[in-house]
Write an enzyme that holds these catalytic residues in place. Structure first.
Site, mmCIF file in Angstrom:
data_model
loop_
_atom_site.group_PDB
_atom_site.id
_atom_site.type_symbol
_atom_site.label_atom_id
_atom_site.label_comp_id
_atom_site.label_asym_id
_atom_site.label_seq_id
_atom_site.Cartn_x
_atom_site.Cartn_y
_atom_site.Cartn_z
ATOM 1 N N TRP A 299 -20.519 13.806 105.095
ATOM 2 C CA TRP A 299 -20.482 14.991 104.250
ATOM 3 C C TRP A 299 -20.849 14.642 102.819
ATOM 4 O O TRP A 299 -20.389 13.630 102.276
ATOM 5 C CB TRP A 299 -19.083 15.598 104.245
ATOM 6 C CG TRP A 299 -18.771 16.386 105.476
ATOM 7 C CD1 TRP A 299 -19.623 16.625 106.522
ATOM 8 C CD2 TRP A 299 -17.542 17.027 105.784
ATOM 9 N NE1 TRP A 299 -18.979 17.382 107.469
ATOM 10 C CE2 TRP A 299 -17.711 17.639 107.043
ATOM 11 C CE3 TRP A 299 -16.316 17.152 105.133
ATOM 12 C CZ2 TRP A 299 -16.703 18.374 107.657
ATOM 13 C CZ3 TRP A 299 -15.312 17.881 105.747
ATOM 14 C CH2 TRP A 299 -15.497 18.490 106.995
ATOM 15 N N THR B 295 -13.119 41.796 99.085
ATOM 16 C CA THR B 295 -13.734 40.501 98.787
ATOM 17 C C THR B 295 -15.167 40.780 98.368
ATOM 18 O O THR B 295 -15.787 41.731 98.843
ATOM 19 C CB THR B 295 -13.737 39.577 100.027
ATOM 20 O OG1 THR B 295 -14.467 40.240 101.054
ATOM 21 C CG2 THR B 295 -12.336 39.286 100.515
ATOM 22 N N LYS C 169 -24.219 18.270 105.420
ATOM 23 C CA LYS C 169 -23.909 17.266 106.448
ATOM 24 C C LYS C 169 -25.154 16.445 106.707
ATOM 25 O O LYS C 169 -26.082 16.889 107.347
ATOM 26 C CB LYS C 169 -23.419 17.943 107.721
ATOM 27 C CG LYS C 169 -22.093 18.631 107.498
ATOM 28 C CD LYS C 169 -21.546 19.281 108.741
ATOM 29 C CE LYS C 169 -20.489 20.291 108.353
ATOM 30 N NZ LYS C 169 -21.030 21.571 107.889
ATOM 31 N N GLU D 208 -7.893 37.139 98.525
ATOM 32 C CA GLU D 208 -6.793 37.253 99.498
ATOM 33 C C GLU D 208 -5.478 36.713 98.938
ATOM 34 O O GLU D 208 -4.434 36.801 99.582
ATOM 35 C CB GLU D 208 -7.137 36.445 100.769
ATOM 36 C CG GLU D 208 -8.260 37.017 101.629
ATOM 37 C CD GLU D 208 -9.652 36.580 101.171
ATOM 38 O OE1 GLU D 208 -9.814 36.167 100.005
ATOM 39 O OE2 GLU D 208 -10.582 36.668 101.988
#
Ligand code: ADP
Length: 544
Positions: free
Chosen positions: A441, A181, A436, A327
């Site tokens: 949100w 990654t 937040k 992944e």
């Protein structure tokens, strides 16, 4: 009762055999560092991939041994993509843009034994030479300059294999490739792709509603071959027998568009920052390039702003958004407007196309809050979880990292998404990028996309800045287009057409450029560092 079908392992070897038996004359084109064009074909690729496999065996490389590559996109890299896995080895693509410590860590953690490096990347290798535990380093010349005497040239290595070498019979669950990654979120972790995962992913990627690859296509993967196997394009294109074009190190918009025109490219894949550059060049030089009718490109790796979709439409190029992860080999979702929605008004269709899309076949998705799956109502956000045959079940050699998987076997993506009743996934943010504010949100991605829809804005990234009263408030870093002007108030008014007042960024800061990750995404961690000392009450724009 069991079906009465043959057990036939899904490995890369039959793809290689198919390429050599059926498509020997199909071209593989590489642009070299001096910008000259190198032409070869599938026949050459297969001969040389077999020679590489034989040489690996002669060098004592065993089943499962890792062969690292440190190369740009070109035909020799493709030889390693096929040659290493068909020998039973694992092709481990290294990201040259990582810093030397990370690179050495990855080489050593992966246990790479042999490295294939092109001469342009040699300086990158030399920075890790003392810390990377490699047994052998082989240099692929692409510049015409002689290989330094301390290294073995690739051509010489290829001679070392036995002419009687036969490819081993492999099991489909054996490892074929490996990629770490890119470290946007923490230390790099290795993902080990099986032959089966790559084969099934190739089938899926080729589908009409995914990358839509046929033998008659010509694909130019702009996504680097070290970023999740160029999103699997070389394997899928090989299976289809499609012409492949590689840009080498020349990734500027003009060079890419020249190559699109010259090689009659019909398919491509890359991150949004690449498409931003291409659109800008197309707008600035109307009529300069004659591109293929039906040119279709996949955009993934980060959210695709709506204005890019509209802009490419104007030039007759279809851009389709895909979402995925290292992944996930990497395909997770791809966006197209279902036939049942094709009569919807144009703005609605555009809004659909700006979503990350429908799950690919065999990729299952759910959005979860706590332990509960949220409804597919297009409104309730939850963490996106996925499972499927080309999704990692663990990281390589990191037994302590199992917390990314649920007890019932789903991968936690770290992305916050909604799923609508039609099944379209919309990524609101990476969990750690969500803002937040006062318990609500705010999606940084939505703000960025809207900002980049303003005619004066070239790039925009929005981050959360801690705030005494609200917890966090958004700050937008904006790059203006050359020759355009806009101030913070202009941009806030533009946003106010679509967002509530409390969602608007309290500060708009004009910057020269947005820092990029090693694979060309906006590097928000760097932006957060740049604005770490930000004091709301000191801003000219004032805090909420
Ligand atoms: P890294 O995590 O280091 O950036 P990856 O390439 O594996 O490396 O990144 C996967 C992540 O990229 C996803 O979890 C998601 O956050 C983001 N991503 C990929 N495609 C898209 C997309 N189309 N829209 C929004 N985010 C995307």
């Amino acid at each position: 009762m069991l079906g009465a079908m043959m057990q036939f392992p899904l490995t890369i070897t039959p793809i290689l055999e198919r390429m050599e038996k059926l498509f020997g004359a199909v071209e593989i084109v590489s642009r070299l560092p001096d910008k000259s064009i190198h032409r070869s074909n599938y026949g050459d690729l297969c001969r040389r991939a077999r020679a590489f496999a034989a040489a690996l065996a002669a060098a004592g490389m065993k089943r499962g041994d890792r062969v690292a590559t440190l190369m740009w996109n070109h035909a020799w890299h493709l030889e390693a993509y096929f040659g290493a896995p068909v020998a039973g080895c694992v092709a481990h693509t290294l990201n040259p843009r990582l810093n030397p410590d990370e690179l050495a860590y990855i080489i050593n953690h992966a246990g790479d034994r042999l490295l294939l490096v092109d001469d342009v990347m040699l300086p990158v290798y030399e920075r890790v030479r003392d810390s990377a535990m490699l047994e052998r380093v082989i240099v692929v010349p692409t510049t015409g300059r002689p290989v330094p005497p301390e290294y073995q040239p690739y051509a010489e290595f290829l001679q070392e294999g036995s002419s009687g070498y036969a490819l081993p019979q492999l099991g489909e669950d054996e490892a074929a490739a490996m990629c770490y990654t890119s470290g946007t979120t923490g230390a790099p972790k290795g993902v080990l792709y099986s032959h089966r995962a790559i084969v099934l992913h190739s089938f899926c990627l080729s589908l009409p509603d995914c990358a839509c690859l046929s033998q008659a296509d010509c694909i130019l993967p702009i996504v680097p071959m070290f970023h999740v196997n160029a999103w699997g394009c070389p394997f899928a294109a090989g299976m289809a027998g499609a012409k492949q074009v590689f840009p080498g190190p020349h990734l500027d918009a003009i060079s890419l568009l020249d190559l699109f025109e010259q090689e009659k490219v019909t398919r491509s894949a890359g991150v949004p920052t690449i498409w931003m550059g291409l659109l800008d060049a197309l707008d600035r030089h109307p009529g300069r390039w004659k591109l293929e009718a039906g040119l279709r490109v996949l955009s993934g790796g980060a959210a695709l702003p709506e204005h890019l979709i509209r802009g490419f439409d104007r030039h007759g190029i279809e851009v389709r958004q895909a979402w995925g992860m290292t992944e996930m080999t990497p395909l997770g979702t791809v966006c197209h407007v279902k036939s049942s929605l094709s009569e919807r008004p144009a703005p609605e269709r555009l809004a659909i196309r700006a979503k990350q899309g429908l799950p690919a076949p065999f990729v299952e998705v759910r959005a979860v809050v706590g332990q509960r799956e949220v409804p597919w109502d297009g409104e309730t956000p939850g963490e996106l979880q996925v499972r499927g045959p080309w999704i990692a079940a663990s990281y390589y050699n990191l037994p302590g990292e199992q917390e990314r998987w649920t007890a019932d076997g789903w991968l936690l993506t770290g992305d916050i998404a909604t799923i609508d009743p039609e099944g379209y996934v919309k990524i609101a943010d990476r969990a750690k990028d969500l803002i937040k504010s006062g318990g609500e949100w705010i999606s940084s991605v939505d703000l960025e996309n809207a900002l980049m829809g303003h005619p004066a804005v070239r790039e925009a990234a929005v981050i959360a800045i801690p705030h005494r009263k609200w917890g966090e408030r958004p700050l937008a870093a904006v790059v203006l287009k050359d020759g355009y002007e806009a101030n913070a108030e202009d941009l806030r008014s533009h946003l106010a057409q679509r967002f509530s007042r409390w969602q608007l960024p309290d500060a708009v800061v004009f910057v020269e450029e947005i820092p990029r990750t090693s694979v060309g995404k906006f590097r928000k961690s760097k932006l957060r560092e740049m604005f770490a000392g930000w004091e709301w009450d000191q801003t000219a724009d004032g805090a909420a």
